[in-house]
Every structure is written in C-alpha cells, then in structure tokens.
Design an enzyme around this catalytic site. Structure first.
Site, PDB file in Angstrom:
ATOM      1  N   PRO D   9      38.445  45.917  39.184  1.00  0.00           N
ATOM      2  CA  PRO D   9      37.984  46.929  40.136  1.00  0.00           C
ATOM      3  C   PRO D   9      37.560  46.361  41.485  1.00  0.00           C
ATOM      4  O   PRO D   9      36.939  45.298  41.540  1.00  0.00           O
ATOM      5  CB  PRO D   9      36.774  47.545  39.435  1.00  0.00           C
ATOM      6  CG  PRO D   9      36.328  46.550  38.442  1.00  0.00           C
ATOM      7  CD  PRO D   9      37.568  45.831  38.010  1.00  0.00           C
ATOM      8  N   ASN D  10      37.921  47.083  42.520  1.00  0.00           N
ATOM      9  CA  ASN D  10      37.543  46.803  43.907  1.00  0.00           C
ATOM     10  C   ASN D  10      38.329  45.651  44.524  1.00  0.00           C
ATOM     11  O   ASN D  10      38.206  45.426  45.733  1.00  0.00           O
ATOM     12  CB  ASN D  10      36.028  46.515  44.029  1.00  0.00           C
ATOM     13  CG  ASN D  10      35.198  47.736  43.674  1.00  0.00           C
ATOM     14  OD1 ASN D  10      35.343  48.789  44.289  1.00  0.00           O
ATOM     15  ND2 ASN D  10      34.354  47.624  42.658  1.00  0.00           N
ATOM     16  N   ARG D  17      36.733  44.557  52.208  1.00  0.00           N
ATOM     17  CA  ARG D  17      35.388  44.655  51.637  1.00  0.00           C
ATOM     18  C   ARG D  17      34.559  43.390  51.878  1.00  0.00           C
ATOM     19  O   ARG D  17      34.972  42.311  51.484  1.00  0.00           O
ATOM     20  CB  ARG D  17      35.563  44.898  50.131  1.00  0.00           C
ATOM     21  CG  ARG D  17      34.331  44.751  49.283  1.00  0.00           C
ATOM     22  CD  ARG D  17      34.753  44.619  47.816  1.00  0.00           C
ATOM     23  NE  ARG D  17      33.634  44.394  46.919  1.00  0.00           N
ATOM     24  CZ  ARG D  17      33.738  43.797  45.742  1.00  0.00           C
ATOM     25  NH1 ARG D  17      34.915  43.373  45.314  1.00  0.00           N
ATOM     26  NH2 ARG D  17      32.676  43.621  44.986  1.00  0.00           N
ATOM     27  N   TYR D  22      33.742  37.851  50.542  1.00  0.00           N
ATOM     28  CA  TYR D  22      35.004  37.694  49.804  1.00  0.00           C
ATOM     29  C   TYR D  22      36.159  37.126  50.628  1.00  0.00           C
ATOM     30  O   TYR D  22      37.263  36.972  50.118  1.00  0.00           O
ATOM     31  CB  TYR D  22      35.437  39.035  49.215  1.00  0.00           C
ATOM     32  CG  TYR D  22      34.467  39.590  48.206  1.00  0.00           C
ATOM     33  CD1 TYR D  22      34.371  39.030  46.929  1.00  0.00           C
ATOM     34  CD2 TYR D  22      33.632  40.657  48.515  1.00  0.00           C
ATOM     35  CE1 TYR D  22      33.484  39.534  46.000  1.00  0.00           C
ATOM     36  CE2 TYR D  22      32.730  41.172  47.579  1.00  0.00           C
ATOM     37  CZ  TYR D  22      32.662  40.608  46.330  1.00  0.00           C
ATOM     38  OH  TYR D  22      31.781  41.104  45.410  1.00  0.00           O
ATOM     39  N   ASN D  73      40.861  37.906  37.190  1.00  0.00           N
ATOM     40  CA  ASN D  73      39.654  38.117  37.992  1.00  0.00           C
ATOM     41  C   ASN D  73      39.248  39.550  37.677  1.00  0.00           C
ATOM     42  O   ASN D  73      39.738  40.501  38.290  1.00  0.00           O
ATOM     43  CB  ASN D  73      39.944  37.959  39.483  1.00  0.00           C
ATOM     44  CG  ASN D  73      38.686  38.226  40.305  1.00  0.00           C
ATOM     45  OD1 ASN D  73      37.644  38.638  39.753  1.00  0.00           O
ATOM     46  ND2 ASN D  73      38.766  38.007  41.610  1.00  0.00           N
ATOM     47  N   ALA D  76      33.857  43.286  38.615  1.00  0.00           N
ATOM     48  CA  ALA D  76      32.620  43.762  37.987  1.00  0.00           C
ATOM     49  C   ALA D  76      32.753  43.898  36.474  1.00  0.00           C
ATOM     50  O   ALA D  76      31.753  43.786  35.753  1.00  0.00           O
ATOM     51  CB  ALA D  76      32.221  45.108  38.598  1.00  0.00           C
ATOM     52  N   GLU D  97      39.623  32.427  33.591  1.00  0.00           N
ATOM     53  CA  GLU D  97      38.782  33.352  34.336  1.00  0.00           C
ATOM     54  C   GLU D  97      38.546  32.810  35.736  1.00  0.00           C
ATOM     55  O   GLU D  97      38.270  31.625  35.890  1.00  0.00           O
ATOM     56  CB  GLU D  97      37.432  33.489  33.604  1.00  0.00           C
ATOM     57  CG  GLU D  97      36.444  34.363  34.326  1.00  0.00           C
ATOM     58  CD  GLU D  97      35.102  34.496  33.599  1.00  0.00           C
ATOM     59  OE1 GLU D  97      35.049  34.225  32.373  1.00  0.00           O
ATOM     60  OE2 GLU D  97      34.127  34.864  34.264  1.00  0.00           O
ATOM     61  N   HIS D  99      36.906  33.668  39.900  1.00  0.00           N
ATOM     62  CA  HIS D  99      36.124  34.495  40.824  1.00  0.00           C
ATOM     63  C   HIS D  99      36.259  33.964  42.242  1.00  0.00           C
ATOM     64  O   HIS D  99      36.278  32.743  42.443  1.00  0.00           O
ATOM     65  CB  HIS D  99      34.644  34.502  40.430  1.00  0.00           C
ATOM     66  CG  HIS D  99      34.435  35.030  39.056  1.00  0.00           C
ATOM     67  ND1 HIS D  99      34.475  36.358  38.761  1.00  0.00           N
ATOM     68  CD2 HIS D  99      34.236  34.394  37.867  1.00  0.00           C
ATOM     69  CE1 HIS D  99      34.296  36.523  37.459  1.00  0.00           C
ATOM     70  NE2 HIS D  99      34.161  35.352  36.890  1.00  0.00           N
ATOM     71  N   ARG D 106      24.720  34.776  43.037  1.00  0.00           N
ATOM     72  CA  ARG D 106      24.536  36.197  43.366  1.00  0.00           C
ATOM     73  C   ARG D 106      23.518  36.852  42.418  1.00  0.00           C
ATOM     74  O   ARG D 106      22.686  36.155  41.840  1.00  0.00           O
ATOM     75  CB  ARG D 106      25.897  36.890  43.325  1.00  0.00           C
ATOM     76  CG  ARG D 106      26.837  36.247  44.381  1.00  0.00           C
ATOM     77  CD  ARG D 106      28.199  36.875  44.406  1.00  0.00           C
ATOM     78  NE  ARG D 106      28.117  38.282  44.821  1.00  0.00           N
ATOM     79  CZ  ARG D 106      29.082  39.167  44.632  1.00  0.00           C
ATOM     80  NH1 ARG D 106      30.195  38.780  44.011  1.00  0.00           N
ATOM     81  NH2 ARG D 106      28.943  40.410  45.023  1.00  0.00           N
TER      82      ARG D 106
END
Lengths: 146, 146, 146, 146, 146, 146, 146, 146, 146, 146, 146, 146
Positions: D9-10, D17, D22, D73, D76, D97, D99, D106
């Site tokens: 998502p996103n 964004r 990012y 990735n 969320a 995985e 990111h 964070r």
C-alpha cells in the site's frame, strides 16, 4: 539577577521529619544560607514553600517577567504533578531540579520526575547542600546564557 | 584527602564530539580546572579516562586504601555496566555520579543508571560545570562524614 | 574514498563457529573479497576486527578526518553497547549496519540494535554476501550524498 | 529463473509522497531499473503493486510453481498483516524483505515485522537503491541454493 | 435453518499449504462434507471463502435476516481484524469460531482472537474435523436457543 | 479403546453452581450421557472428578499403559497447575481440553491455559455439549492416528 | 581431561570485597583447592581471571581443541554479555555456570543470565564451595558423555 | 472549498447495527445533512464509504490536488490500519478524526488510534452529531489556515 | 545430623517420564544412593515424595525440631506454590533447591521459583547427579554454620 | 445465624511461625476467642483449618444451605488459588477476606488476591485482632442484609 | 438551561503560555465568546477557572441541583486527578471533555484521561474553537436527552 | 488518647453521592457515631474533611505531638498522592487506612494505594461500618503498643 527558590509539600518539616533521611537542617536555615550566598553574588533570591500544588502553580505564574531562574525542590509533586510541569514550561523560565535525598535509591515511584527532562540540570543526594550546588549551577547557567 | 576523577568511553572526544550536546570544553581543560580547584582546597586529585570497561574496573580496584572519594562520569557504561557497579561497591569508596548532559531528556535507555542508587549524590545537565559541582559535593560529603 | 570495515566479537571465528548458522567463509576471505571489490571501484578499504568493546570505540575515534564511511558488523555488541553508538554518533561518520544471519529469526534479545536507528541502512541474513551488499549500499549512499 | 517484485500500500505514490522520507524516484522507474538489471542477469522479473491486502495474498498464491523467489516491500502491511505472512509461508517460496526508509528510526510500531523472521534476508534504508540490493541478494541466495 | 460457513485468507490453499500443519483435505472437500451433513439435518449451508477482509465484512452484512448462525474460520484475520468483529456483532448473528490447528501451540500473536470473547463457542486443533465439530456445536446451540 | 474423562475442582457442583454460567445439567448426567455414547461407539469410558490437584496428577499417572486418550475439564486448575501439565506430558497420553463456558469471555486470568499448547484440540463454550464434542474429537483423532 | 576455570570481573577482589556477601576465601585459595582436587581425579585444570569482556572471549576462543569443559563464574558479565554467550556457543565446549552468592535473592537485574539456558548445569549460593560442586558436576557430566 | 467525508467498515450498517451504541440515524441521512450544511457554507462535500482498507487508501490517493480537507470515521480501521495513516500522511491533506461512540469507554483495543496524533482535531461520543461538529471544526481550521 | 529430601509432583515417575529430559534413573535409586552417601557421612537422611501440595506443607511442618536441613525438588510446585515457600520460611529450616533439568532452558514459566531467593543455594541441570551435589552443598553449609 | 471460619495453609503454625511477622497467638486461641464472641452474639461459629487447597474447596461446598457467611484467611492460597475463588462464588455465600499481616507491605506477589474483588469486605494488618474485626464486619453485613 | 464551563490549571495563562501550542486567544475572550453564543441559544453559562484540584472538586459539588451540563478542560488534572473524576461522577451531571491541543500527539502521559470514559463526548485539537464545538455538542446532547 | 479522623475529597458528599456504591449515611452521622463510640472508650476523636491535598498534608503536620493515631479515608488521593504518604511518614504517627467500598472490585487504578504499605492495617468494603472497624483496630493497636 532575581531568582526564586520553590519548595513543595512537607519541606516545611525539614529538620523534624525523618532526619536520618533528610538531615537536621531546617528550611529556614537553608533559605537564610542561600540568601546570604546570593547576596555575595549580587543576586536577589526569593523563597516560597507551600503544601498546595495549586499554590506552586500560581507562584510560578507570578514569576513571569520578574524572575530569571527557578530552583525547585518539588518534593512529592516531582513524581505526580503534570500541572507543575505545565506551569514551568508555560512561563519559559529556566529551572534547576534538586532533591535532598538520592531519589534513585528510594521507592520505585520516586525514580520518575515530571520536571527532569526540561530542567537545565539536576542535583540530588547531598542533603541540604544540594540547594547550594543547585544554586551555583543555576547562576553559572544564567551567566553563561547571557 | 585524595580523590579520583574517572571518565568513561568517548569522553576523550570532549570538545570535538557533538558540541551542541556536550559543549566545547575539552577533557584536558576540565581536568586542569578541577585539579587547580582541588589544589586550593588542599586536595590531591587524580584523573583517568579510558574507553575500556575492564580498565575502569581495574582502576577502581587500585584505589582501595589510596583514594577517599571518586567522581565518575561513566558515559555510556552508566547504563550498561554491572561490572562497574560491582567494582565501586566492592571497594566501598564513596562516589558521586555526574553527567554533562541532562540524561533524562535523552533516549529512554539513558534514563536508567546502574550506579545511581548507591551514589552519594548525582549531578547532571550543567555541561562541563557538572564536574565542578560534583567535586564540591563530594568534598562537602567527605568533610561532613569525617 | 576511504572506508572502514569493522567486525566485533567472535567474528574472528567465522568459518569455524556454528557454520550452519554463519556459513563456512572465513573473515579473511570476506575481507579479501571486499578489498578486491573496492579496488575495482577505486576505493580504499581498511579492515579491523576486535573482541574488545573499547578497541572498537577507539578505532572509530581514529577514523575522524580519515574515513568517509563505515561498514559495521558489531556482532553481539550490536545489542548491548551504547558506547559503540556514542562513538559512531560522536564522529559523525555515516555507517551501514550488517549481519550475517537474520537477527529477527533468532533470540528475542537480538531483535534490538543500539546502532540501527542512526545507520544509513541495514543488511542482514545473506551470510557472507551481506558484506558485499552493505558495501555496495554504502558506496551508493556516499556517491549520492556528494 | 523467474522472480516477482511485490509492492504494498501507498507505494504507487512513490516520488510524490513525502519525498524527504521516500526519495523522488517513482515506482515505475524502480521497476524499469530492476527489470533491466534482471535482463542482463538472464532473469525474468514480474512486478505487482496493490493497496489491497487480499490482492497481495492472491498474487502470492498464483506464484506457486511459477516463481522461484519474491522481493517484497509490503509497506504498512509489513507491520500488521498476518495474512501476508501466511501466504508467503504457505507457498514456501523464498523471499527478501525490503524497505526504502530505515524502519528502525521511525515510529515504534514500524519496528516489528510479521515477515522478517522467515525472510531469506532484509535490506532497509537505502532508498530506491534498497530494491537493487535486495534483488542482488535474492539472486545470490537462489543461485547458491541450487 | 440456514447457516453460513465463512473462510478467511489462505484457506483456499487448504490441502496444498503446509500439509504437515493443516492436513491434506482441500476446502472443497470440507465444504462438500459439511453440506452433506447439513442436508441430513435438514439445514441449508452456504459457503464463502475470500482473502479480502472487506469481502468478509460485506458477506456478513448480507446475512442479516437470512442466516441464523455462522461458522467462521477467519484464518489470520482472527488475530488482526476488528472490522470483522464489528461486522459479526453488528448483525447480532450467533457464530462459532474454529481453527484447523491448535492456535495456542503456535506463534504468540496467534494466541489472541478478536472474535473469541463474543463467540458461542470455539473449536480448534482437530484439523478438518474441527469444521464438523463446530457445525454440530452451532446446530445444538441454535436448536436449544429456539 | 479405553478413554478417561477427568473433571477438576468445583465441577461436582455442576447443575447447582451458577447455572446462568454453567447450565443446569449435573456432572452425573453428563457422565452417563458420555458413557452411553461411548458404548455405542464400542469404547470404554472411565470418569473421575476431584477437587485435589494431587489426585488429578495421580489419576493421570495410573493411566499409563491403560488409557489411550484423556478428556479433561480441569476447571480452575487449567489456569494455575503446572503439575497437571507435567503429569499429562509425562504419561504421553493424548488429551483434549474442554470447558463448559467460553473462557475467553471471562476474567483475564482465565485466558491462559497451562494445558492448551500440548492438547490435541480444544472445545469451549457449548455448555454440557462441549463434553460431547470433545469426546467425538478425541475419538476421531485416535482412530485417525491408528 | 583438560578443563578451564574462568572468572570474570571483580572476582580478583575475592576475600576483600564485601566479605559478608562473598565470603573471605581469596580466588588464589579457590584455584589452588580446585587444582588439587583435579589432580586427585587425574584432570588438568587451567585458571584464568580477567576484568575485560574481550579477554574472556579470547580465552574461550583459545580453548578450541584444547579444553573439554569450562567452569565459568562470569560475575557481572553473566547478566550483560551476549559476546560471552556467543563465544561459548561458538566453540561448542560444554560449560557449567556458577555463582558464589544466590543471585536470585539479589537485585532484579541479576535474575537473568545470558549463559544459563545453554549451560550443562548451574550452581549458586554456596560461597566458595560453589566452585567445588560445579567442578564435580562438570566432571560427572563429561565422564557420562564419553 | 472541496472536502471529503470518508467512512470505513461497517458504517454502511448505521441505523441498523447496535442502535443502542451507534444511534438510529442512517449513513445516508448523515451524509445528506452534512451536504446541506456544506451547501449553505459554500463548500462542496464528497462522501465515500467502503469496507475495504485498500479502497480507503486509494480514495485518499485520488484526493491529491482535488480535496482540501478530509473528515474520517475509519471505524475499526482506526485501530489497526497503518496503511490508512500512511495514505493520509502521504497526501498531506489535513484531516479530522471522528467517532460516533466515545471510544475511550469501550474495549481497551479501541483506545489507540493510528490516525489521531497527526489529525487536526478529534471529535467523539456525540453520535451522528459528531459528524456535524467535526465538519465545523475542519472548516474553521481550513479558513483560519488560509 | 538429620536431613530431609522432599520430592514434589510427578517425581515418582522418574525413569519412566520423558527420559530424554529427566534421565532413566528412578527416584528409588536416587534415594538409595543419597542414603548410602549420607550413611558414610554419618548423617541420617529421610525421604518423602508426594503429588499433593498440602502434604508437602505438612511434612515440612513436622520437621520442626527434628530436621536440620532440607533438600527440595519441588517439581512444578517450584513455580506455583506460595504455600510451600511459607512452610519453609515458617519453620526456618535451611534448604537447598534442586532440579534435574536446567529450568532456564525450558518454558518461560519455569524461569521463576517461589523458593529460590530464600534458599541456601541452588543446583540444576545435572540430572540425577543434581541430588548428590545438592546434598554435598547442604552438608557443607550446615557444617560451616555450626 | 451460622458462620464458618476457614484458615488455609500454614495457619496451623500460628504462634510458632515467624512471630515477628504473625504474632504469638495460636490458632486455637483465636478460634476460642471468636467462638466466645459469637456465643454472646447468639451466633454459631464453625472453624476449619487445612493445608490442602482441595479440602478448602470441599469444605466450602459442604456449607451450601448450612452456612450464612464465611470468614476466610486463605493464607498463601489467597494469591494462587482460582479453585478457591470458584468454590466461594459457586456457593454464593458472602465472605470476608482477612489477613494477619499487612499483605501490601510484603512481597509483590502478595499484593494480588483472587478472592478480594468478590468479598464483602477485607481486613488486614491487625494481627490476631484482624479475625475479630472481620467477624464483626461479617455479622454487621449479614444483619443489615436481612 | 444552565451550564458550567470549568478550566483547570495553567489555563489562566492562555494567550501568553506557549502560543505555538495553545494559540493566542485569552481565556477571557473564550469565555466572552461562549457566553454570547449561549445567550443567543437562551442558555445561561457560568465560568470558573482555578489552579487548585480541590477548588475544582468543590465547584462541581456546588453544581448539584443547579447546573445541567458541564464543559471541562481540566488541563493537566485530566491525566492525574481521580478526585475530579469522583466529583463529576458523584454529582451525576453530564459533562463534555475538551482540549485545546491534540493530546494524542503530545507526551505519552497525556494520552490517558481519568475523565474520558464517563464523558458524553470529547473534542480536542481545534485550539480555542474546541470550546465552541464542545458547547454545541453539550447543548445538542442535553436537548436530545430531554 | 487523642485520635484524628481524616476524610479526603468528595467524602463531604457521603449519603448524596452514588448511594448504591457508598451507602446513604452522611459523613456527619459517621463522625457523630465514632465520637460517641470514642467517648465510651475514653478517647478524644477529632474529625477533619477537606477536598484539598495540601490541607490534608497540613492537618497531618499539625498533629505532631498532639495526636497518637490517625484514621484515614483519603478517597481518591489514596491512589495519587505521594505528598500524603510523605506527610504521614514524616510525622511518624501510626495510621489505619479505610475505604467504604471494596476498592479491589472497582477500576484498576483504585487497586494501588500510596498509603497501604506503611499503614498499621487496612479495612475496606463494609460501607460506613468500615469506619467503626478501623477505629476499633486502631485503638487495639495503640493499646497493645503501649
């Protein structure tokens, strides 16, 4: 330079209350001592003790524009009063937190302070002498900041 | 009276490392300052800095029977070293814990100290001046105790 | 560009120690590999391994003004050393954290790192190849930052 | 060799964004980049992005018998989706995985991943370059495993 | 009497996915079995599987006024979906929670269910046979309640 | 096939004790019911209730070599008795855990069971009918295992 | 058979440090005692004490292929050193953990040991005699294992 | 000014679902009411309800450059969806969080919101009237900000 | 000197129960062994095993004025019985806690003991030999104390 | 009116066990005292002490229909026995919880009681006199309730 | 209809104290504003501010039988005063809790309120406008309730 | 003998406030009752109620040298006031803590008392009769202590 010394609940008992823990010097003696030290440094020191959280808050409010630095031994309110924290932050006056006893060697609930993270510095454990060290530290800080 | 000033890891960088956080005075300057203050008080002050936990432990062992009080800024080891605590308690020499910065306004893991509950007193947040206040506090304590 | 590869405790055993977990490549082979890759990229790579926390701290101090980026596999100290964190932050040199094994699939106490939140990036789980990926990532970061 | 790149998502907002967090590379650019790298390695790379947890789950199901490795990735969903974990484990396809940002610097709720402990390896914090490193790591792993 | 059997994410993989953990019976076989058992009891059983949380929620909404009891194996959503809980409570239809595996012998995060405290009853650990026991339990409950 | 039904503390009060919570069927009725069901299945069922933890432990010990499966409603001991867990694991006899009420909708301390993670399966919330479902489940399990 | 006795930080103070807690026997006396007991058992015992975590790690590395069993009183490092754990597991040499005092009756932070779960066995609370019991236990274990 | 009203899972049931808890006004009535209020304020209000987390995320994405403020009652996703938080922060559109019921007087898991700390403001507990207050608050905020 | 060996729940199964975990020596053999060792030391050893918490408590009461030291392997009651702790402290008889297995490498709930902090010492992990070491330790302690 | 006084484990030692903590009055004296006070109030008081949890449970069961109120000093079972709680709630007989010592000034595990939240009232800290106060309180409650 | 607006500690500083956080409107302006709005609604609004917890409690007591609804911004006492909660519940007067800032985006200790779970509704984050929204909400609630 | 009865915040409402919870006796009636009981015992009882924490603290200070025992129902301050604890400990006057309701069956935050661990004894749950029992207990304690 004008400073304020604040003492919170039960500190009027100093010298009487648990002398093994808090020493035998009375609050009056401490205040007299600090005032005389302040005099020699050309500093005006006001002193105030109260057992009421609200009264501490209001004394801090009244310091706006009059007091340049605060010494505070908030006693038990150190560990429970968010209102005190808000009053200190709301006025923006720098303050030093102090304790007679070493709070980290006492009950678990005395290990957290609502005032510490925003204080200039912290002094604890030296008995009545903590007041003197805290005062020196506050004066040093204010002189350096100007 | 013979005292020992101990400095732990990274304190050799003082003045260079993150000056916004730790100030711009070097450790050498602080040590010189404290020694000169000690001289005027008729006290002998030894100074030792190391980045090794084991070396701190051994320096404390060597103090038995020679040193009457310890000033310690254990830096990061404050929050992780039980060996240091054991060394201090094992020798039975009174000590004052000090920090340049106000550790309670930094990361959560700096809020706990393995040394604090057994210290005579604690001073933090006054930058290089914390050393001076801690020294005064230690001297006061030792003079009163004798 | 001059980089430093730091390896912490027990990594000298690589190839010998629990090969099922850490693989059979020795640290010497990894260092040789990375140096040869660095050469082709026109980068100078220094390598240092120690089992002493204090020695890691001091090697990082010595990097000030000489090293532009650090690759660090701090081994067990990743999870216990605040002194290492302070040394890295004190020098301000960007660093990449790396692990041979996937630390999140091991004991609970390996899930927290004192270095991770301030690292440029993190690589874990690819065995000896983690070093290569971490090096590429660090080079990429430094080239982009300039 | 056939690989699958999954984005959660996103991530369709990439480049738009919070570029400070990012980066400014779009997802299309990243996918194009990775496909071209895969081509030179003789590898076929499929790409899929969705904002629906269920759609991620189903894309993973469809990979059974077709895909040899997954780059993911999960955005969320990394921190909240047990269904995703179950889908990946249910198919038995090895995955890496990744990111963009360093999740350990964070919010606290981003420090736990439901995917990490079963991943081949993890890469985080290198921005868009994390994809490239993760792909290299996955290829290395698969080649070594055969 | 009209009942609904709901299956959540990844349960379409039954028989394929980790047979050591979930058994080798497919979801189709289970549904066929339960329908035939329902037939002999004079009960109409509808079956629905989806990997989308939203689709589960909506199927529950559509049951209002049509379905008298729900059997639900919400899979991973058992442990993460408050929306599912709200949908079930919002319709007021009694439901039985079931699991193929014994969730209390798996990962810690599978020990909590957002559905359990409001369920009529719970059956877990009997593999595909959990469905049959849960159905018998639900029928018993509904017959007794009328 | 020989099975054992164990009931722990206060279950002798069934039918009397808090009927709103536990129903109005007595333990004798439940035992009679289960025995008659077992008869039709060609199974021998023994029943034992006690309020003593030690007596439960010893009854389990006596089952070695005689009993093939155990149905256990340990009542309050479910949540406090490690000795019971050890007895069950020590004999290696498969067991099904059952509860009359839905323990997850009661006090927090009833949400954890010392028996659950090693049980074949668990049934809860169907009142006296939980016994019947648990028995069916246990029989199914044992038949399948042979 | 060749064994190694390791002593960690502050144990060189034995006999001097807090005798009320640790007894009045010195480490030299303990080592002499254990060596003489070993001699009569036909076992060679080496002894090493250090206050440095890194030195403990390296002494363990040097034991590979030379030492069959380790007795370790890691002192404060028991509770803080993951590096020590890794060293012991990395060499695969069986070890017995021992403590002079009963650590479970002291500060909370002494209740966890990074070494305990992988030790052959643990002995604590018998003062200097703990060494003797631990040695007997280790010898018994090794003889039985061969 | 163009605003968006978002409603999450189960809010389509409003008026039907647990009226004692959520009131008897339907979502259509609420939306009509708010639109008519918006009209009189010269504001354009769009309304969207969905039970899919992914659909909420995408509707927020589509608002970039078109919508100046968002009213969101995310229902159950308030407490579980990091994807929603990321979508809202990713677009940078100010939003007001609202709830029909007083979430702090319900289950513990409804006391935390993934949206609250970044919201302009929060309104809860006034039933359908919460929407109206939230809308007034959002309009006030946007007018003041311009 | 008269000593008492207490064994708690399930220890009557020794030799039969999970031999991989507890070894193949029976309790009778252990008791015989310890009695013969005691004989050679001129000590009278009584032995008692029970699965009832209350019976352990009462046996301890009966020891007042008759027994000088207790060896106790309380099995599962170690982790759950405050009554046992009270019985031991109430009589004031010194005791040694022992375990066959290394409890710190087993389930989390076995890491806490209600007896440990008041014990003379603790021995665990050496299988049946733990009894012998514990007995030696207790004798040593009692001889030294007199 | 017929009342029951229950005493749990170790209370038979009263007068002997740790008199500094529990006083020097024996349980027989207390029971005699309370019976005589009850006589003057025209109340019949039965007394029962046991060290067995199961026996306490059964004595409570036998009170159904015979006893109107219970005084209970459950000793250590206060903090560990859910079975006792269930027995008391199962019979529905009102009870008063009492303790000789002030449990809140003792070990942390004595601060929680499984009986307290359902008791009529609680009395602790007055030594043997707690029994008398608890009895008065129970009588008052029962007289008022009728 | 007669309402009461209560403001707690430090709110007399409004407009002066940390305007970046609390805005620049003074409490007098807010009170004037709300009174004028109340007038137009035909409602009588009384206003009271104090820095004393006890004074807040007593003002609430005095409202019994005179005030139909309370608006309360208890400031720091929101998070620490159980006495305030008791006063509000003791009078049974419905109240709305309000905050100028969004308390969920501030320090952790401001995330819990002792008043929230019993409030009619809560409004936070809209600065001085929170008062207006809270007043509207309270009026709506009271009109609907009659 | 001179005793002091202290009542904290909201207790002036007794008889009016939540009678289902606190009973219908007013504080005046309770005080009258206790005074008359004290008279018959030849004891002088003073009574004081306040809603101010500071006023409680000061009343305790004034008791030094005048009052031999204190009965205190600190109401909500029981759970929040460290200042009260300090005042009581500072004077060294023995006190009994009492509550009308059974605080352990109410909200979680009422389960902890800052006064309890240092009290002579505690009485709770008997409504207005708790005062009488507490007074009897205090008198008994003082008479026994002399």
């Amino acid at each position: 330079m004008r400073l304020l010394l604040l003492n919170g609940p039960n500190l009027n008992l100093l010298g009487q209350r648990e002398p093994g823990l808090y020493g035998s010097t009375s609050l009056e003696e401490i205040e007299k001592d600090l005032k005389s030290f302040s005099d020699t440094e050309g500093i005006q020191l006001e002193c105030f003790q109260t057992n009421f959280e609200g009264a501490l808050v209001e004394r801090i409010h009244q310091s706006i524009g009059k007091i340049e630095g605060i010494l505070i031994n908030a006693g038990a309110y150190t560990h429970s009063s968010i209102a005190l924290r808000d009053a200190l932050l709301g006025t923006g006056i720098p303050y030093v937190e102090l304790h007679l006893s070493n709070t980290s060697s006492r009950e678990q609930f005395r290990h957290h302070s609502y005032l510490a993270d925003k204080a200039v510095g912290i002094v604890s454990g030296f008995g009545a002498y903590s007041y003197r060290l805290a005062l020196e530290g506050l004066i040093f800080y204010l002189r350096q900041a100007n």
